[in-house]
Every structure is written in structure tokens, then in C-alpha cells.
Write an enzyme that holds these catalytic residues in place. Structure first.
Site, PDB file in Angstrom:
ATOM      1  N   HIS A   4       0.794  -1.235   0.000  1.00  0.00           N
ATOM      2  CA  HIS A   4       0.000   0.000   0.000  1.00  0.00           C
ATOM      3  C   HIS A   4       0.821   1.277   0.000  1.00  0.00           C
ATOM      4  CE1 HIS A   4      -2.529  -3.221   1.691  1.00  0.00           C
ATOM      5  NE2 HIS A   4      -3.427  -2.677   0.903  1.00  0.00           N
ATOM      6  N   GLY A  20      -5.791  11.644   8.858  1.00  0.00           N
ATOM      7  CA  GLY A  20      -6.663  10.694   8.169  1.00  0.00           C
ATOM      8  C   GLY A  20      -6.777  11.024   6.690  1.00  0.00           C
ATOM      9  N   ARG A  24      -4.917  16.514   3.550  1.00  0.00           N
ATOM     10  CA  ARG A  24      -4.322  17.207   4.706  1.00  0.00           C
ATOM     11  C   ARG A  24      -2.826  16.918   4.766  1.00  0.00           C
ATOM     12  NH1 ARG A  24      -7.455  21.233   6.672  1.00  0.00           N
ATOM     13  NH2 ARG A  24      -9.581  20.500   6.717  1.00  0.00           N
ATOM     14  N   ARG A  43      -3.443   4.257  -4.317  1.00  0.00           N
ATOM     15  CA  ARG A  43      -4.846   4.452  -3.907  1.00  0.00           C
ATOM     16  C   ARG A  43      -5.147   5.891  -3.516  1.00  0.00           C
ATOM     17  NH1 ARG A  43      -7.888  -0.405  -2.011  1.00  0.00           N
ATOM     18  NH2 ARG A  43      -6.697  -2.160  -2.795  1.00  0.00           N
ATOM     19  N   ARG A  87      -0.660  10.609  15.239  1.00  0.00           N
ATOM     20  CA  ARG A  87      -1.903  10.879  14.517  1.00  0.00           C
ATOM     21  C   ARG A  87      -2.296  12.335  14.737  1.00  0.00           C
ATOM     22  NH1 ARG A  87      -6.855  10.657  12.689  1.00  0.00           N
ATOM     23  NH2 ARG A  87      -8.619  11.038  14.071  1.00  0.00           N
ATOM     24  N   ILE A  88      -2.659  13.030  13.662  1.00  0.00           N
ATOM     25  CA  ILE A  88      -3.190  14.389  13.768  1.00  0.00           C
ATOM     26  C   ILE A  88      -4.555  14.358  13.082  1.00  0.00           C
ATOM     27  CG2 ILE A  88      -1.113  15.806  14.085  1.00  0.00           C
ATOM     28  CD1 ILE A  88      -0.701  15.926  11.133  1.00  0.00           C
ATOM     29  N   GLY A  89      -5.603  14.574  13.870  1.00  0.00           N
ATOM     30  CA  GLY A  89      -6.934  14.395  13.284  1.00  0.00           C
ATOM     31  C   GLY A  89      -7.995  15.177  14.017  1.00  0.00           C
ATOM     32  N   SER A  90      -9.219  14.756  13.828  1.00  0.00           N
ATOM     33  CA  SER A  90     -10.338  15.442  14.474  1.00  0.00           C
ATOM     34  C   SER A  90     -11.072  14.456  15.373  1.00  0.00           C
ATOM     35  CB  SER A  90     -11.289  16.016  13.420  1.00  0.00           C
ATOM     36  OG  SER A  90     -11.759  14.969  12.605  1.00  0.00           O
ATOM     37  N   GLU A 164     -25.048   4.057  16.341  1.00  0.00           N
ATOM     38  CA  GLU A 164     -26.412   3.643  16.690  1.00  0.00           C
ATOM     39  C   GLU A 164     -26.450   3.205  18.152  1.00  0.00           C
ATOM     40  OE1 GLU A 164     -29.096   3.751  14.773  1.00  0.00           O
ATOM     41  OE2 GLU A 164     -28.133   4.302  12.877  1.00  0.00           O
ATOM     42  N   GLU A 181     -13.116   9.425  18.168  1.00  0.00           N
ATOM     43  CA  GLU A 181     -12.569   9.424  16.813  1.00  0.00           C
ATOM     44  C   GLU A 181     -12.515   7.974  16.361  1.00  0.00           C
ATOM     45  OE1 GLU A 181      -9.774   7.432  17.885  1.00  0.00           O
ATOM     46  OE2 GLU A 181      -8.453   8.619  16.598  1.00  0.00           O
ATOM     47  N   MET A 182     -11.692   7.639  15.362  1.00  0.00           N
ATOM     48  CA  MET A 182     -11.816   6.289  14.810  1.00  0.00           C
ATOM     49  C   MET A 182     -10.488   5.572  14.540  1.00  0.00           C
ATOM     50  SD  MET A 182     -15.064   6.919  12.242  1.00  0.00           S
ATOM     51  CE  MET A 182     -15.233   5.185  11.898  1.00  0.00           C
ATOM     52  N   GLU A 183      -9.378   6.069  15.077  1.00  0.00           N
ATOM     53  CA  GLU A 183      -8.085   5.476  14.696  1.00  0.00           C
ATOM     54  C   GLU A 183      -7.103   5.197  15.837  1.00  0.00           C
ATOM     55  OE1 GLU A 183      -9.275   8.303  13.207  1.00  0.00           O
ATOM     56  OE2 GLU A 183      -9.950   7.467  11.297  1.00  0.00           O
ATOM     57  N   SER A 205     -13.982  18.779  16.208  1.00  0.00           N
ATOM     58  CA  SER A 205     -14.586  19.303  14.975  1.00  0.00           C
ATOM     59  C   SER A 205     -16.107  19.186  14.987  1.00  0.00           C
ATOM     60  CB  SER A 205     -14.044  18.551  13.765  1.00  0.00           C
ATOM     61  OG  SER A 205     -14.412  17.189  13.862  1.00  0.00           O
ATOM     62  N   ASP A 206     -16.631  18.416  15.926  1.00  0.00           N
ATOM     63  CA  ASP A 206     -18.087  18.344  16.104  1.00  0.00           C
ATOM     64  C   ASP A 206     -18.344  17.966  17.553  1.00  0.00           C
ATOM     65  OD1 ASP A 206     -17.124  15.683  14.573  1.00  0.00           O
ATOM     66  OD2 ASP A 206     -18.660  15.135  16.031  1.00  0.00           O
ATOM     67  N   ARG A 219     -11.569  24.167   9.582  1.00  0.00           N
ATOM     68  CA  ARG A 219     -10.708  23.255  10.343  1.00  0.00           C
ATOM     69  C   ARG A 219      -9.240  23.549  10.108  1.00  0.00           C
ATOM     70  NH1 ARG A 219     -13.562  17.428   9.295  1.00  0.00           N
ATOM     71  NH2 ARG A 219     -15.670  18.130   9.661  1.00  0.00           N
TER      72      ARG A 219
HETATM   73  N1  HPA Z   1     -17.398  10.360  15.704  1.00  0.00           N
HETATM   74  C1  HPA Z   1     -16.435   9.535  15.256  1.00  0.00           C
HETATM   75  N2  HPA Z   1     -15.318   9.996  14.706  1.00  0.00           N
HETATM   76  C2  HPA Z   1     -15.148  11.316  14.605  1.00  0.00           C
HETATM   77  C3  HPA Z   1     -16.101  12.216  15.054  1.00  0.00           C
HETATM   78  C4  HPA Z   1     -17.284  11.705  15.629  1.00  0.00           C
HETATM   79  O1  HPA Z   1     -18.191  12.468  16.059  1.00  0.00           O
HETATM   80  N3  HPA Z   1     -15.663  13.467  14.790  1.00  0.00           N
HETATM   81  C5  HPA Z   1     -14.462  13.333  14.214  1.00  0.00           C
HETATM   82  N4  HPA Z   1     -14.140  12.033  14.100  1.00  0.00           N
END
Ligand code: HPA
Length: 237
Positions: A4, A20, A24, A43, A87-90, A164, A181-183, A205-206, A219
């Protein structure tokens, strides 16, 4: 070259920042690095290597979610011998005192599972950031005198952006988790397994409690602050 990452063996620096979003990675390389060279386009998951203050740095996109990050972090560690991965993210804010645009330095990353869970069996492994990096990142963030607050604490690495499981969010909030977040949980687990340094720096970010969300163009400034903090943490003596 790996499956990859289409880079040559010495194209990857010891220090790798991992946003991510591949765009960026491009923006950060163009903004912060000298002599940045694109070292991966496989990719569309762009990666760049250049120099910051004389130090060699790679900025490689990870994609979204732990399975994607796991592919890139595994190859960076095992094939390219990366030593420090940040990692640099949101993230989504989960506490009332964690406000939009605040910065979260993730000391731990809980999860329901990671791609590494299959080897853990009945063990609840506790993925945590490298303390040296975390310490330096905190001092770098404080020195920036940001208008946004910097928080250090636990986050949650989810498998879903559109959850959910309101009950699970509620339990996370009850247990003091700062953001979702997710990572990060998989990054911390891989770093632990291979004896490397890792940490995650996230901008809010939210917000799960207020429903606020930053438009993507807003952002950018906070993303720049994260790159700055990550580079200072990686290279501070
Ligand atoms: N949920 C999951 N991952 C995210 C979120 C979230 O609200 N915001 C940024 N990454």
C-alpha cells in the site's frame, strides 16, 4: 515498496505524522516542510517526506477508521522502520468542558475492538500514548498560547462515525472520555507491540452534546496548530 505504500526503502523518515485525510497530508507537507517530495500515491493515499527545522519528517495519510490506519501503520513500522507515529486528526467532543476547536491530547484510547483484538482474546488491552511524546506535546501546546483549551485524557476509538449506540456514548461520557474518533486505539496498540512511540492529537470538529459541527474550511487553522504541536513533540530534546 509495500502493498500500500509505493515508497523506496529510505523514503520514509523515522518520524511520521498521520492525518486521516491524504489532502491534509499534502497541505501540511506544503505548509510545514522544506524540500517535500511525494513518496506515495497508491490508492490516492498521499505521503510526503521533507524537512522541518533540519529534521527529516514523513506525513502519510492513514484513511478513516482503524482497519485503514492499521494497514499504513503496520507497513510504516514493519517495512519502513518508522519509530515515531503521531496521529493528527479530528474528534467529536463528549464532555461539556471540551469545546469546539479545543485540542485533545489522547493519553488513552478505549474501543470495543481494534484490528488487533483477535490476538488479545479475553484481555482488555489498554492502549496508551507514549508518555514522553505526550509530555512534550502538552508543553508545546501550552507554549503556543492558543485561544483554544488543551485537554489531556482518554478518548474513544469507534468503528462508526454514525453511531447507533447512544447508550455507549452515554457510558463513555459518564466515564470521563473527552472525545470520539476512529483510529488512535489501533495506532497505540501497534506501537506498543513493536516498541515504537505513538500519540494522537485531535481537534474537536463536532460535538455529541450540542450537535455543533465545523465546516471543513474552518478546520484549517486548528489543523495547522496540531501539525506544529506534533513536530515540536517529535523533535523536542
Ligand atoms: N465520531 C467519530 N469519529 C469522529 C467524530 C465523531 O463524532 N468526529 C471526528 N471524528
Amino acid at each position: 515498496m509495500t502493498i500500500h505504500i509505493g515508497a523506496q526503502p529510505d523514503d520514509i523518515a523515522d518520524v511520521v505524522l498521520m492525518p486521516g485525510d491524504p489532502y491534509r497530508a499534502k497541505w501540511a507537507a506544503e505548509t510545514f516542510l522544506e524540500d517535500a517530495k511525494c513518496i506515495n500515491q497508491v490508492r490516492g493515499m498521499l505521503g510526503f517526506t521533507g524537512h522541518w527545522n533540519g529534521h527529516r519528517v514523513t506525513i502519510q495519510g492513514s484513511g478513516m477508521g482503524m482497519p485503514s490506519l492499521s494497514i499504513y501503520a503496520n507497513e510504516l513500522i514493519t517495512q519502513f522502520n518508522a519509530q515515531t507515529l503521531i496521529r493528527i486528526g479530528s474528534c467529536g467532543g463528549m464532555q461539556p468542558h471540551v469545546k469546539m476547536r479545543d485540542i485533545v491530547l489522547a493519553s488513552t484510547a478505549s474501543s470495543t475492538s481494534t484490528p488487533s483484538s483477535t490476538i488479545m482474546r479475553d484481555l482488555n488491552f489498554a492502549p496508551c500514548a507514549d508518555f514522553g511524546l505526550l509530555h512534550k506535546a502538552f508543553h508545546a501546546a501550552e507554549a503556543l498560547n492558543l485561544p483554544n483549551t488543551v485537554h489531556v485524557g482518554g478518548i474513544y476509538s469507534s468503528d462508526t462515525f454514525y453511531s447507533e449506540r447512544p447508550d455507549l456514548d452515554e457510558q463513555m461520557q459518564r466515564h470521563g472520555i473527552l472525545g470520539v474518533e476512529m483510529e488512535a486505539a489501533e495506532l497505540y496498540t501497534l506501537a506498543a507491540r513493536h516498541g515504537r512511540r505513538a500519540m494522537g492529537i485531535m481537534t474537536v470538529s463536532d460535538h455529541l452534546l450540542t450537535g455543533e459541527a465545523l465546516p471543513s474550511d474552518q478546520r484549517e487553522k486548528s489543523f495547522g496548530d496540531m501539525v506544529d504541536i506534533a513536530l515540536k513533540a517529535a523533535f523536542a530534546s
